[in-house]
Design a protein around this motif. Structure first.
Motif: not given
Length: 226
Positions: A2-13, A55-65
């Motif tokens: 949740n929080g900012t980390a969860g928002r970063l993941v959800e925005e990418h998804v 950790a969320a930012r790095r996961a998004v970056r590694e996951f790919g655009t």
């Protein structure tokens, strides 16, 4: 998460979901898998000592655009849509032949001229239905069990889409013919019921074929290696 980390993941998804098209159930399953994958990657980085946000930012970056991931995911969804359209055609095409049989044999009294008028159309549309059904069966085989040994032809989804479109047009013509036959025959309730079913089949096949055409025009990546 949740929080900012969860928002970063959800925005990418959400961005990935917006770039993909295909059957709702298959797309939802794929999006859920990507969401879980991103969350697992973020949790793994957090366990290494990173903050949840980093950790969320790095996961998004590694996951790919989106541009990197979407083509490969879209290929899976395009195959799923082609199979959905092929299955729909395979189930409805035999009904088209049955409808035309009713239209050809349903006239009597003042409608005795109807069979002679409809006979040529019946032959042609029965041929269309037969070809569409055979192509649908071949598509289900090539994208199903045989996919382990045979590569899917790149243009197959587009061929399936236009085959479905052709079948849906034939169903629309069958609907009009059955409506005409119902007005000229004594057994009009049976013909009217068949006409309603033909119209419903047309709507289902046309919608699936339209979605398949849209998917077939999108760029596709390479299949995932398992």
């Amino acid at each position: 998460m949740n929080g900012t980390a969860g928002r970063l993941v959800e925005e990418h998804v959400d961005a990935l979901a917006g770039a993909l098209h295909g059957p709702a159930r298959a797309k939802a399953r794929l999006i859920e898998e990507m969401r879980d994958g991103l969350a697992d990657m973020a949790d793994a980085h957090a366990d290494e000592g990173m903050t949840r946000e980093d950790a969320a930012r790095r996961a998004v970056r590694e996951f790919g655009t989106v541009d990197e991931i979407a083509p490969g995911c879209q290929r899976e969804l395009t195959v799923a849509q082609a199979r959905h359209t092929a299955r729909t055609v395979a189930l409805t095409a035999p009904f088209l032949v049955a409808c035309w049989y009713l239209a050809r044999t349903g006239g009597d009294g003042q409608g005795r001229q109807l069979p002679d008028t409809a006979q040529l159309l019946a032959v042609h549309l029965a041929f269309v239905a037969t070809v569409a059904a055979l192509l649908a069966a071949a598509t289900l085989a090539v994208t199903g069990t045989l996919a382990r040994w045979l590569p899917m032809p790149r243009r197959l989804p587009l061929v399936v889409a236009w085959s479905g479109t052709t079948a849906s047009v034939a169903m629309a013509v069958a609907t009009l013919a059955l409506a005409t036959a119902a007005g000229l025959a004594t057994n009009w309730p049976l013909l009217a019921c068949a006409g309603v079913l033909a119209a419903a089949s047309h709507a289902v096949v046309a919608a699936s074929a339209r979605a398949c055409r849209r998917c077939a025009r999108l760029p596709l990546g390479q299949p995932a290696v398992t």
